[in-house]
Design an enzyme around this catalytic site. Structure first.
Site: not given
Ligand code: MEV
Length: 330
Positions: A104, A108, A110, A112-113, A155
């Site tokens: 999702p 939180g 990670g 984006s990383a 991350d």
């Protein structure tokens, strides 16, 4: 035959130490068996066409339109690669890059990383650059800075190296220790459905620290001690789930104390505990995002999931020891 490459990079949970890690204390992150897949294909369209499957939008950096917010980190990766490898940059044309994250968004975990890491790795591979994990990680960190301001870097490290890591960022730089971890780690992930915003949460904690520096620093120190205590168990391969659960509960209380919990997070924490979790804490930046519950065994995870998923989206997750990888599909 046009080349098709696939890169994958795992998402993560922070088991211990979020927020304190921004101030140089140790944190522990674990890679998950869900993450981001990036498929690169040669195409007859000019430029680099980036398609985000999750958001249903695409962008071509060669077009003159303004860069949409979600593509800014990709733009940064393209710029860095062009700066570092000017003799190769012209090859980044007539390609299509499709990005799909199986987690999702803004949870939180990670995402984006893992996206920045997989995107960087697939491009370096396509350009024929003999790259190291270090290089991928270094470039992806710059993309993370575009997404989150001043992230600790935990991350992108976990998304690059996989497994479980203890991570510390000091003024002198980042250090990490990495271990493989057994799949038998009975965890349940519960999504609050409220978007977490890392940058805002980190800024709110920084403001609190300005108002009460001695107290907040002592809380960070305690969180760091919890991470060290847990890491000793992982390193010595003597994992006592009961103690680990206690450490998670204490860590959550300390995160609540610095203001990054919320009513919905607390609701999920107590639902997890009522349903048999021996440890429960928010994971990542907090305010929204996900909560993790640790159980004695998988039967307990499944029975808690049946109850909790009536109200919240739940995921059973396993650790993933492999970090980023790239495969040639054709
Ligand atoms: C983000 O996953 C965790 C935080 O500690 C921020 C960071 O480490 O950059 C809240």
């Amino acid at each position: 035959m046009p080349e098709i490459l696939k890169a994958f990079s795992p998402c993560k949970i922070i088991l211990f130490g979020e927020h304190a890690v921004v101030y140089g204390y140790p944190a522990i992150a674990m890679a998950l068996d869900l993450g981001t897949e990036v498929i690169l294909k040669e195409s007859d369209k000019e430029g680099v066409n980036i398609i985000s499957e999750n958001y249903g939008i695409s962008w071509n950096p060669n077009s003159y339109e303004k860069t949409p917010l979600i593509f800014k980190p990709f733009k940064r990766v393209l710029e860095i690669i062009a700066e570092k490898f000017p003799q190769k940059a012209h090859l980044l044309s007539c390609i299509e890059i499709k990005i799909t994250t199986k987690a999702p968004p803004a949870s939180g975990l990670g995402t984006s990383a893992s996206t920045a890491v997989a995107f960087t790795a697939v491009l370096l591979n396509y350009l024929g650059i003999d790259f190291s994990q270090n290089l991928v990680n270094e470039i992806a960190y710059e993309a993370e800075r575009v997404s989150h301001g001043n992230p600790s870097g935990i991350d992108n490290f976990i998304a690059t190296y996989g497994g479980i890591i203890k991570f510390v960022r000091t003024k002198q730089g980042a250090h990490f220790e990495r271990l493989d971890i057994s799949e038998n780690f009975p965890l349940l992930l519960v999504c609050t459905g409220v978007e977490r915003r890392t940058k805002e949460a980190v800024e709110a904690v920084a403001k609190l620290r300005e108002r009460a520096p001695d107290i907040v620093n002592r809380i960070f120190k305690m969180i760091g001690e919890i991470s060290e205590r847990a890491w000793t168990m992982f390193r010595e391969n003597r994992i006592d789930l009961r103690v680990l659960g206690d450490l998670m509960n204490i860590n959550h209380g300390l995160l609540s104390a610095i203001g990054v919990s919320s009513d919905v997070i607390e609701e999920v924490i107590y639902l997890l505990r009522e349903n048999g979790a021996i440890g429960a804490k928010l994971t990542g930046a907090g305010i929204g995002g996900c909560v993790i519950g640790l159980f004695r065994n998988w039967e307990d995870v499944e029975s808690a999931k049946r109850n909790i998923e009536k109200k919240f989206y739940c995921l059973t997750v396993k650790p993933q020891n492999q970090g980023v990888y790239v495969k040639t599909l054709m």
